[in-house]
Design a protein around this motif. Structure first.
Motif, PDB file in Angstrom:
ATOM      1  N   PHE A  68     -37.322  15.603   9.962  1.00  0.00           N
ATOM      2  CA  PHE A  68     -36.121  15.632   9.478  1.00  0.00           C
ATOM      3  C   PHE A  68     -35.076  16.862   9.038  1.00  0.00           C
ATOM      4  O   PHE A  68     -33.712  16.454   9.110  1.00  0.00           O
ATOM      5  N   VAL A  69     -35.155  17.834   9.497  1.00  0.00           N
ATOM      6  CA  VAL A  69     -34.488  19.258   9.112  1.00  0.00           C
ATOM      7  C   VAL A  69     -33.190  18.573  11.200  1.00  0.00           C
ATOM      8  O   VAL A  69     -32.319  18.635  11.177  1.00  0.00           O
ATOM      9  N   LEU A  70     -34.547  18.273  11.532  1.00  0.00           N
ATOM     10  CA  LEU A  70     -33.325  18.106  13.289  1.00  0.00           C
ATOM     11  C   LEU A  70     -32.507  17.121  13.434  1.00  0.00           C
ATOM     12  O   LEU A  70     -31.421  16.939  13.907  1.00  0.00           O
ATOM     13  N   LEU A  71     -33.051  15.697  12.448  1.00  0.00           N
ATOM     14  CA  LEU A  71     -32.100  14.885  12.425  1.00  0.00           C
ATOM     15  C   LEU A  71     -30.941  14.675  11.615  1.00  0.00           C
ATOM     16  O   LEU A  71     -30.242  14.638  12.035  1.00  0.00           O
ATOM     17  N   LEU A  72     -30.987  15.760  11.225  1.00  0.00           N
ATOM     18  CA  LEU A  72     -29.973  15.988   9.352  1.00  0.00           C
ATOM     19  C   LEU A  72     -29.760  17.062  10.576  1.00  0.00           C
ATOM     20  O   LEU A  72     -27.555  16.927  10.544  1.00  0.00           O
ATOM     21  N   LEU A  73     -29.849  17.902  11.052  1.00  0.00           N
ATOM     22  CA  LEU A  73     -28.549  19.356  11.923  1.00  0.00           C
ATOM     23  C   LEU A  73     -27.648  18.658  13.319  1.00  0.00           C
ATOM     24  O   LEU A  73     -26.848  18.600  13.408  1.00  0.00           O
ATOM     25  N   LEU A  74     -28.724  17.135  13.427  1.00  0.00           N
ATOM     26  CA  LEU A  74     -28.084  16.300  14.977  1.00  0.00           C
ATOM     27  C   LEU A  74     -26.731  15.600  13.871  1.00  0.00           C
ATOM     28  O   LEU A  74     -25.950  15.547  15.204  1.00  0.00           O
ATOM     29  N   GLY A  75     -26.943  14.910  12.995  1.00  0.00           N
ATOM     30  CA  GLY A  75     -26.410  14.535  12.132  1.00  0.00           C
ATOM     31  C   GLY A  75     -24.809  14.807  12.009  1.00  0.00           C
ATOM     32  O   GLY A  75     -24.225  14.518  12.295  1.00  0.00           O
ATOM     33  N   LEU A  76     -25.213  16.175  11.612  1.00  0.00           N
ATOM     34  CA  LEU A  76     -23.754  16.933  11.412  1.00  0.00           C
ATOM     35  C   LEU A  76     -23.068  17.635  12.068  1.00  0.00           C
ATOM     36  O   LEU A  76     -22.260  17.461  11.960  1.00  0.00           O
ATOM     37  N   LEU A  77     -23.712  17.922  13.326  1.00  0.00           N
ATOM     38  CA  LEU A  77     -23.317  18.194  14.791  1.00  0.00           C
ATOM     39  C   LEU A  77     -22.190  16.614  14.712  1.00  0.00           C
ATOM     40  O   LEU A  77     -21.134  17.140  15.765  1.00  0.00           O
ATOM     41  N   ILE A  78     -23.065  15.478  15.006  1.00  0.00           N
ATOM     42  CA  ILE A  78     -21.940  14.137  15.409  1.00  0.00           C
ATOM     43  C   ILE A  78     -20.459  14.066  14.492  1.00  0.00           C
ATOM     44  O   ILE A  78     -19.668  13.815  14.696  1.00  0.00           O
ATOM     45  N   SER A  79     -21.229  14.435  12.558  1.00  0.00           N
ATOM     46  CA  SER A  79     -20.186  14.109  12.267  1.00  0.00           C
ATOM     47  C   SER A  79     -19.398  15.195  12.374  1.00  0.00           C
ATOM     48  O   SER A  79     -18.405  14.971  12.251  1.00  0.00           O
ATOM     49  N   LEU A  80     -19.169  16.384  12.180  1.00  0.00           N
ATOM     50  CA  LEU A  80     -18.231  17.524  12.331  1.00  0.00           C
ATOM     51  C   LEU A  80     -18.120  17.740  13.841  1.00  0.00           C
ATOM     52  O   LEU A  80     -16.348  17.099  13.945  1.00  0.00           O
ATOM     53  N   VAL A  81     -18.849  17.139  15.668  1.00  0.00           N
ATOM     54  CA  VAL A  81     -17.321  16.347  16.174  1.00  0.00           C
ATOM     55  C   VAL A  81     -16.129  15.760  16.014  1.00  0.00           C
ATOM     56  O   VAL A  81     -15.465  14.582  15.914  1.00  0.00           O
ATOM     57  N   THR A  82     -16.984  14.262  15.186  1.00  0.00           N
ATOM     58  CA  THR A  82     -15.830  13.112  14.820  1.00  0.00           C
ATOM     59  C   THR A  82     -15.493  13.813  13.713  1.00  0.00           C
ATOM     60  O   THR A  82     -14.274  13.177  14.494  1.00  0.00           O
ATOM     61  N   PHE A  83     -15.666  14.155  13.167  1.00  0.00           N
ATOM     62  CA  PHE A  83     -14.499  14.869  11.639  1.00  0.00           C
ATOM     63  C   PHE A  83     -13.155  15.393  12.705  1.00  0.00           C
ATOM     64  O   PHE A  83     -12.216  15.338  12.518  1.00  0.00           O
ATOM     65  N   THR A  84     -13.767  16.402  14.056  1.00  0.00           N
ATOM     66  CA  THR A  84     -12.766  17.034  14.435  1.00  0.00           C
ATOM     67  C   THR A  84     -12.025  16.637  15.314  1.00  0.00           C
ATOM     68  O   THR A  84     -10.657  16.421  15.890  1.00  0.00           O
ATOM     69  N   ILE A  85     -12.344  15.628  16.123  1.00  0.00           N
ATOM     70  CA  ILE A  85     -11.789  14.540  17.167  1.00  0.00           C
ATOM     71  C   ILE A  85     -10.310  13.248  15.695  1.00  0.00           C
ATOM     72  O   ILE A  85      -9.260  13.115  16.288  1.00  0.00           O
ATOM     73  N   ASN A  86     -11.258  13.628  14.838  1.00  0.00           N
ATOM     74  CA  ASN A  86     -10.281  12.647  13.809  1.00  0.00           C
ATOM     75  C   ASN A  86      -8.938  13.258  13.102  1.00  0.00           C
ATOM     76  O   ASN A  86      -7.998  12.615  13.257  1.00  0.00           O
ATOM     77  N   ILE A  87      -9.299  14.810  12.764  1.00  0.00           N
ATOM     78  CA  ILE A  87      -8.088  15.497  12.588  1.00  0.00           C
ATOM     79  C   ILE A  87      -7.485  15.258  13.346  1.00  0.00           C
ATOM     80  O   ILE A  87      -6.424  15.762  13.370  1.00  0.00           O
TER      81      ILE A  87
END
Length: 119
Positions: A68-87
């Protein structure tokens, strides 16, 4: 040209398509984390479990909790990369900001807080 047509899709920039796919992958990871959470979390003690003397697990399942923690960290990483590209796209081309990535970041952070602090 129709909205959502193939011609319109071909005109999208490479980074806009990457942004879309990363968003979809982020949501898929979130759904997988929800499924793992269901099986990893401590069980609830109810009146029926007390009446019939059924034992319930009061702690996180260790292996599934780690997943569960690994999936949350992976999803957080993907979301932060997506947010950076979006900005970057927003500052260069004045494209719209994707609100779903901010929602994903908040939910992944909330899930990590739930696991580590037990809110």
């Amino acid at each position: 040209m129709r909205v959502g047509s193939l011609q319109e899709l071909k005109q999208l920039s490479f980074w806009s398509r990457v942004l879309g796919w990363l968003s979809i992958i982020g949501w898929a990871v979130f759904i997988a984390a929800l499924i793992v959470y269901h099986y990893a979390r401590p069980e609830h003690d109810t009146i029926l479990t007390e009446i019939f003397g059924i034992s319930v697990r009061q702690h996180w399942h260790i292996t599934l909790g780690d997943l569960f923690v690994l999936l949350l960290l992976l999803g957080l990483l993907i979301s932060l990369v997506t947010f950076t590209i979006n900005i970057v796209l927003f500052s260069q081309h004045r494209q719209h900001l994707w609100l779903n990535t901010m929602i994903l970041i908040c939910t992944f952070l909330g899930g990590l807080a739930l696991y580590f602090f037990g809110f």
